[in-house]
Scaffold this active site. Structure first.
Site, short mmCIF file in Angstrom:
data_model
loop_
_atom_site.label_atom_id
_atom_site.label_comp_id
_atom_site.label_asym_id
_atom_site.label_seq_id
_atom_site.Cartn_x
_atom_site.Cartn_y
_atom_site.Cartn_z
N VAL A 80 45.32 46.63 -2.87
CA VAL A 80 44.87 45.48 -2.07
C VAL A 80 45.54 45.52 -0.69
O VAL A 80 44.90 45.29 0.34
CB VAL A 80 45.20 44.16 -2.82
N ASN A 100 36.16 36.93 -4.97
CA ASN A 100 34.95 36.83 -5.78
C ASN A 100 34.93 37.79 -6.97
O ASN A 100 34.26 37.53 -7.96
CB ASN A 100 33.74 37.10 -4.86
N SER A 152 34.90 28.33 -11.81
CA SER A 152 33.72 28.31 -12.67
C SER A 152 33.65 27.03 -13.49
O SER A 152 34.69 26.48 -13.87
CB SER A 152 33.76 29.51 -13.62
N TYR A 165 38.61 33.63 -19.63
CA TYR A 165 37.92 33.45 -18.36
C TYR A 165 38.12 32.02 -17.84
O TYR A 165 38.41 31.78 -16.66
CB TYR A 165 36.44 33.76 -18.59
N LYS A 169 39.95 30.93 -14.43
CA LYS A 169 39.18 30.26 -13.38
C LYS A 169 39.79 28.91 -13.01
O LYS A 169 39.76 28.50 -11.86
CB LYS A 169 37.73 30.08 -13.85
N ALA A 197 24.64 31.56 -11.09
CA ALA A 197 23.67 32.49 -10.53
C ALA A 197 23.24 33.52 -11.57
O ALA A 197 23.99 33.84 -12.48
CB ALA A 197 24.28 33.21 -9.32
N1 LIG Z 1 27.07 34.42 -12.09
C1 LIG Z 1 27.48 33.21 -12.43
O1 LIG Z 1 26.70 32.36 -12.91
C2 LIG Z 1 28.90 32.83 -12.21
C3 LIG Z 1 29.32 31.57 -12.66
C4 LIG Z 1 30.62 31.17 -12.43
C5 LIG Z 1 31.48 32.02 -11.77
N2 LIG Z 1 31.08 33.25 -11.37
C6 LIG Z 1 32.04 34.10 -10.68
O2 LIG Z 1 31.45 34.61 -9.51
C7 LIG Z 1 32.04 35.87 -9.21
C8 LIG Z 1 30.97 36.92 -9.01
O3 LIG Z 1 30.27 37.08 -10.21
P1 LIG Z 1 28.83 37.76 -10.35
O4 LIG Z 1 28.05 36.89 -11.23
O5 LIG Z 1 28.32 38.10 -9.01
O6 LIG Z 1 29.22 39.07 -11.18
P2 LIG Z 1 28.90 40.63 -10.96
O7 LIG Z 1 29.37 41.30 -12.20
O8 LIG Z 1 27.49 40.81 -10.54
O9 LIG Z 1 29.84 41.01 -9.73
C9 LIG Z 1 31.22 41.08 -9.84
C10 LIG Z 1 31.69 42.26 -9.01
O10 LIG Z 1 33.13 42.30 -9.06
C11 LIG Z 1 33.50 43.66 -9.13
N3 LIG Z 1 34.83 43.78 -9.73
C12 LIG Z 1 35.16 43.54 -11.02
N4 LIG Z 1 36.45 43.77 -11.21
C13 LIG Z 1 36.97 44.16 -10.03
C14 LIG Z 1 38.26 44.52 -9.60
N5 LIG Z 1 39.30 44.54 -10.45
N6 LIG Z 1 38.46 44.83 -8.31
C15 LIG Z 1 37.41 44.83 -7.42
N7 LIG Z 1 36.16 44.52 -7.78
C16 LIG Z 1 35.93 44.18 -9.07
C17 LIG Z 1 32.43 44.32 -9.98
O11 LIG Z 1 32.40 45.72 -9.80
C18 LIG Z 1 31.19 43.59 -9.51
O12 LIG Z 1 30.54 44.30 -8.47
C19 LIG Z 1 33.00 36.19 -10.35
O13 LIG Z 1 34.30 35.77 -10.01
C20 LIG Z 1 32.47 35.31 -11.46
O14 LIG Z 1 33.46 35.02 -12.41
C21 LIG Z 1 29.80 33.68 -11.58
#
Ligand SMILES: NC(=O)c1ccc[n+]([C@@H]2O[C@H](COP(=O)([O-])OP(=O)(O)OC[C@H]3O[C@@H](n4cnc5c(N)ncnc54)[C@H](O)[C@@H]3O)[C@@H](O)[C@H]2O)c1
Length: 301
Positions: A80, A100, A152, A165, A169, A197
């Site tokens: 990082v 994210n 979340s 999780y 969160k 989403a």
């Molecule tokens: N999709 C939903 O409904 C939802 C709901 C609540 C929270 N979230 C949160 O939103 C964020 C994005 O989720 P998303 O739905 O787009 O998921 P996603 O799986 O499409 O995208 C997450 C991305 O994070 C990357 N990633 C994972 N671990 C990593 C690491 N250690 N270092 C760097 N990159 C890493 C993955 O490669 C991926 O591209 C997450 O924090 C998730 O918990 C999503």
């Protein structure tokens, strides 16, 4: 007025897919120089690839924007730090950090291994801590910073099979609350986004039509307001499918019991009154709770 990010540098973690990708594309479209971070693993955090983040960078460049990819694992502070150093050596600063990146390792608590619990804490909580730590002093020195935590509904309200999780969160809300206080005099604002989403994280958990309605871009519209100069502070913005709301924590006014009545039975007898939400309010720092109770005790003397 149109929200623009000209001359601003943003880091979006986990920006190879889903929400992070949509955030990075929109920040870049509005003028920000963007570090598209992604480890490129699978949904459960296994594996690694730079393909997705490089595709996002190519898309930004094709649209006339400026971006670089970086494959740091957010759970690894050295990687990082290298990402932040790379951004600073190229563009001189970091103004916006969108934490994210995330993974899932769902199982009921009884079946969940401690390893899966720790890994999820490591990516979501420590990943956000690492990225924030690496930009924090830069932001203090430049007297400007906008940081977003991705929380979340699973943390705020619970979700079966997501104890790891949900804990991670909700921890991010705690992190935000203190960083808001410590960042205030340096013009650093910290907010949280609670998205919903249709992404690879959720697509097999919901029907196809629901996935379509829950477009990441709808969430990104909310995210952008948290990255702006005029961002709010300490706000949990909930966003999904074109719906926007805030989530808040309140404390009831409560009751006071004199020493002789400070028994569990008396507390239970007063339950209706102490849980009465009529005069509940948000407390701007932890110490306000002690103040409230001490004031009640002093008033009763
Ligand atoms: N999709 C939903 O409904 C939802 C709901 C609540 C929270 N979230 C949160 O939103 C964020 C994005 O989720 P998303 O739905 O787009 O998921 P996603 O799986 O499409 O995208 C997450 C991305 O994070 C990357 N990633 C994972 N671990 C990593 C690491 N250690 N270092 C760097 N990159 C890493 C993955 O490669 C991926 O591209 C997450 O924090 C998730 O918990 C999503």
């Amino acid at each position: 007025m149109t929200i623009r990010f000209d001359n601003k540098v943003a880091i979006v973690t986990g920006a190879g897919n889903g929400l992070g990708r949509a955030h990075a594309l929109e920040l870049a479209a509005r003028g920000a120089k963007v570090v598209v971070n992604d480890l490129g693993g699978a949904r459960d955090g296994s594996g690694q690839s730079s393909q997705a983040s490089e595709e996002v960078v190519a898309l930004i460049k094709a649209n006339g924007g400026d971006a670089i990819s970086h494959g740091a694992n957010v759970a690894n502070f050295d990687e990082v730090q290298d990402m932040v150093d790379t951004a600073v050596s190229r563009w001189g600063k970091v103004d916006i950090l969108v934490n994210n990146a995330g993974i899932l390792r769902d199982k009921s608590f009884s079946k969940m291994s401690l390893e899966d619990f720790k890994l999820v804490m490591d990516v979501h909580l420590m990943g956000s801590v690492n990225c924030t730590k690496a930009v924090w002093d830069l932001m203090r020195e430049q007297n400007y910073g906008r940081i977003v935590m991705t929380t979340s509904s699973s943390g705020m309200y619970g979700n079966f099979g997501q104890s790891n999780y949900g804990a991670a969160k909700m921890a991010l809300v705690g992190l935000m609350n203190t960083l808001v206080l410590e960042g205030a005099k340096h013009n650093i604002k910290v907010n949280a986004l609670a998205p919903t989403a249709g992404t690879r994280m959720t697509e097999d958990l919901m029907p196809e039509q629901m996935v379509k309605i829950l477009a990441p871009e709808a969430v990104t519209a909310g995210l952008i307001t948290l990255c702006d100069e005029d961002a709010p502070n300490r706000t949990i913005l909930c966003a999904g499918a074109g719906g926007y709301a805030t989530a808040n924590m309140f404390e009831t006014e409560g009751i006071f019991l004199p020493i002789a009545e400070q028994t569990p039975e008396a507390v239970r007898e007063q339950w209706a009154q102490l849980t009465n939400q009529e005069q509940q309010c948000a407390l701007e720092a932890g110490v306000k709770q002690s103040e409230k109770f001490v004031m009640k005790a002093m008033a009763a003397l």
